[in-house]
Design a protein around this motif. Structure first.
Motif, PDB file in Angstrom:
ATOM      1  N   PRO A 249      16.931   5.040  22.776  1.00  0.00           N
ATOM      2  CA  PRO A 249      15.719   5.814  22.236  1.00  0.00           C
ATOM      3  C   PRO A 249      15.925   7.421  22.891  1.00  0.00           C
ATOM      4  O   PRO A 249      16.272   7.487  24.100  1.00  0.00           O
ATOM      5  CB  PRO A 249      14.619   5.108  22.575  1.00  0.00           C
ATOM      6  CG  PRO A 249      15.025   3.689  23.122  1.00  0.00           C
ATOM      7  CD  PRO A 249      16.431   3.701  23.479  1.00  0.00           C
ATOM      8  N   TYR A 250      15.450   8.382  22.158  1.00  0.00           N
ATOM      9  CA  TYR A 250      15.365   9.511  22.886  1.00  0.00           C
ATOM     10  C   TYR A 250      14.388   9.718  24.040  1.00  0.00           C
ATOM     11  O   TYR A 250      13.250   8.865  23.890  1.00  0.00           O
ATOM     12  CB  TYR A 250      14.982  10.498  21.665  1.00  0.00           C
ATOM     13  CG  TYR A 250      16.242  10.923  20.934  1.00  0.00           C
ATOM     14  CD1 TYR A 250      16.688  12.206  20.824  1.00  0.00           C
ATOM     15  CD2 TYR A 250      16.754  10.026  20.043  1.00  0.00           C
ATOM     16  CE1 TYR A 250      18.014  12.357  20.156  1.00  0.00           C
ATOM     17  CE2 TYR A 250      17.679  10.409  19.223  1.00  0.00           C
ATOM     18  CZ  TYR A 250      18.304  11.734  19.229  1.00  0.00           C
ATOM     19  OH  TYR A 250      19.441  12.097  18.699  1.00  0.00           O
ATOM     20  N   LYS A 252      11.001  10.762  26.314  1.00  0.00           N
ATOM     21  CA  LYS A 252       9.795  11.032  26.161  1.00  0.00           C
ATOM     22  C   LYS A 252       9.644  12.061  27.202  1.00  0.00           C
ATOM     23  O   LYS A 252       8.994  11.660  28.390  1.00  0.00           O
ATOM     24  CB  LYS A 252       8.826   9.955  26.131  1.00  0.00           C
ATOM     25  CG  LYS A 252       8.867   9.092  25.125  1.00  0.00           C
ATOM     26  CD  LYS A 252       7.667   8.047  25.048  1.00  0.00           C
ATOM     27  CE  LYS A 252       7.532   7.149  23.932  1.00  0.00           C
ATOM     28  NZ  LYS A 252       6.420   6.272  23.882  1.00  0.00           N
ATOM     29  N   SER A 255       6.021  12.264  28.969  1.00  0.00           N
ATOM     30  CA  SER A 255       5.347  11.198  29.881  1.00  0.00           C
ATOM     31  C   SER A 255       6.221  11.262  31.297  1.00  0.00           C
ATOM     32  O   SER A 255       5.870  10.508  32.005  1.00  0.00           O
ATOM     33  CB  SER A 255       5.494   9.994  29.197  1.00  0.00           C
ATOM     34  OG  SER A 255       6.918   9.685  28.865  1.00  0.00           O
ATOM     35  N   HIS A 476       9.069   5.141  16.038  1.00  0.00           N
ATOM     36  CA  HIS A 476       8.502   4.773  17.431  1.00  0.00           C
ATOM     37  C   HIS A 476       9.576   4.136  18.495  1.00  0.00           C
ATOM     38  O   HIS A 476       9.469   4.723  19.575  1.00  0.00           O
ATOM     39  CB  HIS A 476       7.640   3.542  17.053  1.00  0.00           C
ATOM     40  CG  HIS A 476       6.843   3.112  18.383  1.00  0.00           C
ATOM     41  ND1 HIS A 476       5.793   3.653  19.239  1.00  0.00           N
ATOM     42  CD2 HIS A 476       7.014   2.045  19.067  1.00  0.00           C
ATOM     43  CE1 HIS A 476       5.685   2.859  20.341  1.00  0.00           C
ATOM     44  NE2 HIS A 476       6.254   1.870  20.084  1.00  0.00           N
ATOM     45  N   THR A 477      10.490   3.480  17.980  1.00  0.00           N
ATOM     46  CA  THR A 477      11.532   3.007  19.038  1.00  0.00           C
ATOM     47  C   THR A 477      12.527   4.009  19.442  1.00  0.00           C
ATOM     48  O   THR A 477      13.004   3.872  20.465  1.00  0.00           O
ATOM     49  CB  THR A 477      12.237   1.849  18.240  1.00  0.00           C
ATOM     50  OG1 THR A 477      13.043   2.215  16.922  1.00  0.00           O
ATOM     51  CG2 THR A 477      11.278   0.687  17.823  1.00  0.00           C
ATOM     52  N   ASN A 479      11.644   7.083  19.836  1.00  0.00           N
ATOM     53  CA  ASN A 479      10.789   8.399  20.196  1.00  0.00           C
ATOM     54  C   ASN A 479      11.162   9.759  19.620  1.00  0.00           C
ATOM     55  O   ASN A 479      11.244  10.569  20.104  1.00  0.00           O
ATOM     56  CB  ASN A 479      11.147   8.549  21.967  1.00  0.00           C
ATOM     57  CG  ASN A 479      10.841   7.231  22.729  1.00  0.00           C
ATOM     58  OD1 ASN A 479       9.693   6.664  22.388  1.00  0.00           O
ATOM     59  ND2 ASN A 479      11.536   7.087  23.698  1.00  0.00           N
ATOM     60  N   ARG A 480      11.106   9.422  18.034  1.00  0.00           N
ATOM     61  CA  ARG A 480      11.167  10.594  17.585  1.00  0.00           C
ATOM     62  C   ARG A 480       9.949  10.607  16.475  1.00  0.00           C
ATOM     63  O   ARG A 480       9.316   9.869  16.123  1.00  0.00           O
ATOM     64  CB  ARG A 480      12.430  10.452  16.628  1.00  0.00           C
ATOM     65  CG  ARG A 480      13.861  10.277  17.362  1.00  0.00           C
ATOM     66  CD  ARG A 480      14.172  11.273  18.211  1.00  0.00           C
ATOM     67  NE  ARG A 480      14.552  12.505  17.291  1.00  0.00           N
ATOM     68  CZ  ARG A 480      15.644  12.792  16.706  1.00  0.00           C
ATOM     69  NH1 ARG A 480      16.823  11.987  16.645  1.00  0.00           N
ATOM     70  NH2 ARG A 480      15.889  14.040  15.809  1.00  0.00           N
TER      71      ARG A 480
END
Length: 756
Positions: A249-250, A252, A255, A476-477, A479-480
């Protein structure tokens, strides 16, 4: 020789007599039935029934003579006299009535086009033809790009003013004359080139459409063999994966609190050489002297160096382009590279399936659609239910349906809506004309047109929920944003959606198999209709030569389709496929549909067409015709011109990913656009020479219902009996096809001659 033959006849007669008296003694009079059989042969429409009647005629003749022998035969002299009578009678039968009847039913069979076995065959075939790949991979993308739920407003309006009128128009046109897209133009031979244009467009589309079906077959088989493990496009640890493949995943960044972690994650997404080249500009912009990219903080790396982002690829994209296509081994449009053996075998398999489904025409394809037209709905429901259980699905649904009302002010949105309606319903391809030509004359085309068009549009909307629920989970998975993972066309079917399926927490291979099986069945239905358009178009034009050899002709066309698909399964074949997809069915479809409306509404006469439709569906209330009188001659042609104008305004040269086609490839694409239009113009010229002008604009005597009983129902008596037309044509100039001059193998015999 005579005695030997007659003894065999006597034995056969006794056996037949025993059989006949056993099976039909209560309701079968030999003598009476024998006299009526010849008329049954002449009037029966089924080939098998005519053949059966001819055989019964022979059996009854022999059995009748056997009965005579048993009752009245006494001396040998009497037997010889009776057998002599039997010999003479059978000789007469064989030399006159039987040969005449055989010749008759063989001649009639050449003209028999057949009918759907049931009403549902036709409905499901129309649904399968209209509900195709575009409903799944094009409409959802257009919907999100053009204002989400707001896009449904122009979509519904274009359905009412263009989609339904054209759909009902083509269904009624083909059904009334029971002719395909070429020979139906006996209504006005001047426009016969329009039919040839339809056949050419469908033929061009068939060549690449089956390649797309072939991709789904390959993915379906790969998914099946990996049911017990991971799908091959789930991970980047394969030899086909490049350094740009990323399955993680990209990050975040919002956070993340640790600056070091932010910088490390950001650097994984950047080209260091590019960052080095930007140091001078960054130093000047922020009044800080940056000597190396290691001096940059996380905020600058994330917000001010987007031009240095790596073009990272999903595993599914790498798998499709580097393993399935092997695109990296090609060198653009000018050098496709060698063929891919695995794709050649899959392409051969798909054409074999097409052949066996079409080898008996609508009799075989009409049964296959019971599965292929309904199975996609089952899969869509399963995928939607599964998608709604995945985390993040709501992001995709919101992205798909939240309306942006400001988009309605953009003419491009209305152009996209009109174009999607046009392509989705399949008008002007000739498929609707072809399928409706196999209908019973009294079939209700009004009901069918509204039913199929509404099902088609509802399917598009429903498919969007199934697609975007999974894309929301995928975004969602990874992170886009959803906009960063959505795609249209083959990119959605073979990259984005497979990637989302591969990231499912349970049974990804099973759902992958279902998805690609659905793509296979969606494509198969549309391919059936387009191939049947090509087959029927040629067979209707040359019935005496081609109709008895329909299976062989279908096989030959499938072989040609396979050979034309071979360049598209080369390593760079996706470039050719994209070019054909981009141009083969574009502006030319709009021009074809416009010519249809002009030919019927303004040349043949919309009032005549109205009366023709009422011969099929019955008298309608005058208020019913207001809608069609407004749309067919006025609003729908304006909508078509609007589509052409908007397509021209928004025209962009063909491209695949970052690859832009060279000029000569564009020229080839425009040749595909202009070829059908050239056939239309050529038809104008040829028919004007053949019939004279304005004689070519006038309907021919052959125009009208195929059966005399239907022609007789016209209260205005516009149509003379078809048998009289056929006989006159044969006697005068050798015409033996209702819309073509050339073949001289069919002998037409009128009902009066039969009875005489």
């Amino acid at each position: 020789l005579l005695l030997n033959g007659l003894s065999k006849i006597k034995i056969l007669g006794r056996r037949l007599y025993d059989w006949l008296t056993l099976n039909v003694q209560t309701n079968f009079s030999l003598r009476v039935h024998q006299k009526s059989i010849v008329f049954n042969i002449a009037e029966e429409s089924s080939y098998a029934k005519r053949q059966e009647f001819v055989m019964i005629y022979i059996y009854v003749g022999v059995a009748t003579l056997s009965v005579k022998c048993r009752i009245s035969c006494g001396s040998t002299e009497k037997k010889m006299m009776l057998f002599s009578e039997a010999y003479n009678r059978l000789s007469l039968i064989i030399s006159t009535r039987l040969i005449f009847s055989l010749e008759l039913f063989l001649a009639k069979e050449i003209l028999d086009r057949g009918n759907w076995s049931g009403r549902l065959d036709f409905i499901l075939s129309c649904i399968g033809f209209s509900v195709g790949l575009g409903n799944v991979w094009r409409f959802p993308y257009l919907c999100y790009r053009n204002g989400g739920g707001a896009f449904l407003i122009p979509y519904a309006i274009m359905l009412v003013i263009a989609g339904i009128p054209l759909y009902f128009f083509e269904l009624s046109f083909g059904q009334f004359a029971s002719q395909g897209p070429i020979t139906v133009w006996t209504v006005s031979p001047f426009f016969m080139g329009v039919g040839w244009a339809m056949v050419l467009i469908s033929a061009m589309v068939c060549t690449y459409y089956n390649v797309i079906i072939m991709y789904s077959v390959y993915y379906m088989m790969v998914s099946f063999v990996n049911m017990d493990g991971d799908l091959p496009w789930q991970h980047c640890d394969h030899e086909w994966a490049s350094d740009l493949c990323r399955e993680e995943p990209y990050p975040k960044f919002d956070s993340m609190t640790n600056e070091t972690d932010k910088i490390k994650s950001a650097m994984e997404l950047k080209h260091t050489n590019c960052l080095t080249s930007l140091l001078a500009n960054l130093s000047e912009s922020f009044s800080v002297n940056y000597t190396t990219y290691n001096d940059l903080n996380s905020s600058i790396l994330i917000q001010n160096t987007t031009s240095c982002d790596k073009d990272l690829k999903l595993p599914s994209a790498e798998y499709f382009e580097r393993y399935v296509l092997r695109l990296h081994e090609a060198n653009g449009f000018g050098d496709f590279g060698g063929v891919s053996l695995k794709l050649v075998i899959c392409l051969l398999l798909t054409w074999v399936v097409i052949f066996f489904c079409l080898m008996k025409g609508i009799k075989s394809s009409g049964k296959v659609v019971y599965f292929t037209a309904t199975f996609p709905y089952i899969v869509l429901i399963i995928l939607l239910i599964r998608g709604l259980t995945l985390e993040g699905f709501e992001k995709g649904i919101e992205f798909y349906m939240i309306p942006d009302w400001q988009k309605l002010k953009d003419p491009k949105v209305w152009g996209d809506a009109a174009t999607q309606i046009f392509y989705s319903l399949g008008v002007a391809f000739g498929g609707l004309l072809t399928m409706s030509s196999y209908n019973r004359f009294k079939n209700n085309t009004i009901r069918d047109a509204f039913l199929v068009t509404l099902i088609n549009c509802c399917t598009s909307v429903f498919a969007g929920f199934a697609v975007f629920s999974l894309l929301g989970f995928m975004a969602h998975t990874l992170n886009r944003d959803v906009k960063d993972v959505v795609d249209s066309g083959p990119g959605l079917a073979f990259i984005a959606y497979p990637e989302g399926i591969a990231r499912m927490p349970a049974a990804p291979a099973f759902f992958s198999f279902l998805f690609f099986f659905m793509i296979f069945t969606l494509g198969l239905d549309s391919q059936f209709a387009m191939m049947e358009t090509v087959i029927s178009g040629f067979i209707d034009a040359f019935p005496a030569f081609l109709r008895p050899k329909k299976t062989l002709f279908t096989f030959i066309l499938c072989v040609i389709g396979f050979l034309l698909g071979m360049p598209q399964v080369c390593k760079g074949g996706i470039y050719l496929l994209t070019l054909i997809d981009w141009y083969s069915g574009s502006y030319n479809l709009m021009i074809v549909s416009l010519c249809e409306l002009v030919g019927i509404c303004y040349v043949y006469g919309i009032n005549n067409f109205k009366h023709d439709i009422e011969m099929m569906v019955g008298k309608q209330h005058p208020a019913f015709w207001i809608y069609w009188y407004i749309t067919w001659p006025f609003i729908t042609p304006v909508a078509i011109i609007f589509i052409v104008v908007m397509s021209g305004v928004n025209y962009a040269p063909a491209y695949y990913g970052d690859y832009v086609f060279p000029g000569y490839a564009e020229a080839l694409g425009w040749l595909m656009v202009c070829s059908p239009l050239a056939l239309i113009v050529l038809g104008f010229i040829v028919q004007s020479i053949r019939y004279g002008f304005p004689g070519a604009l006038k309907k021919q005597p052959e125009w009208g219902p195929a059966l005399d009983e239907d022609r007789a129902e016209d209260p205005r008596k516009r149509y003379e009996p078809i048998n009289a037309v056929r006989h006159r044509n044969v006697a005068s100039n050798g015409k033996d096809n209702l819309a073509y001059v050339g073949d001289k193998k069919v002998k037409y015999i009128s009902n009066d001659q039969i009875r005489l």
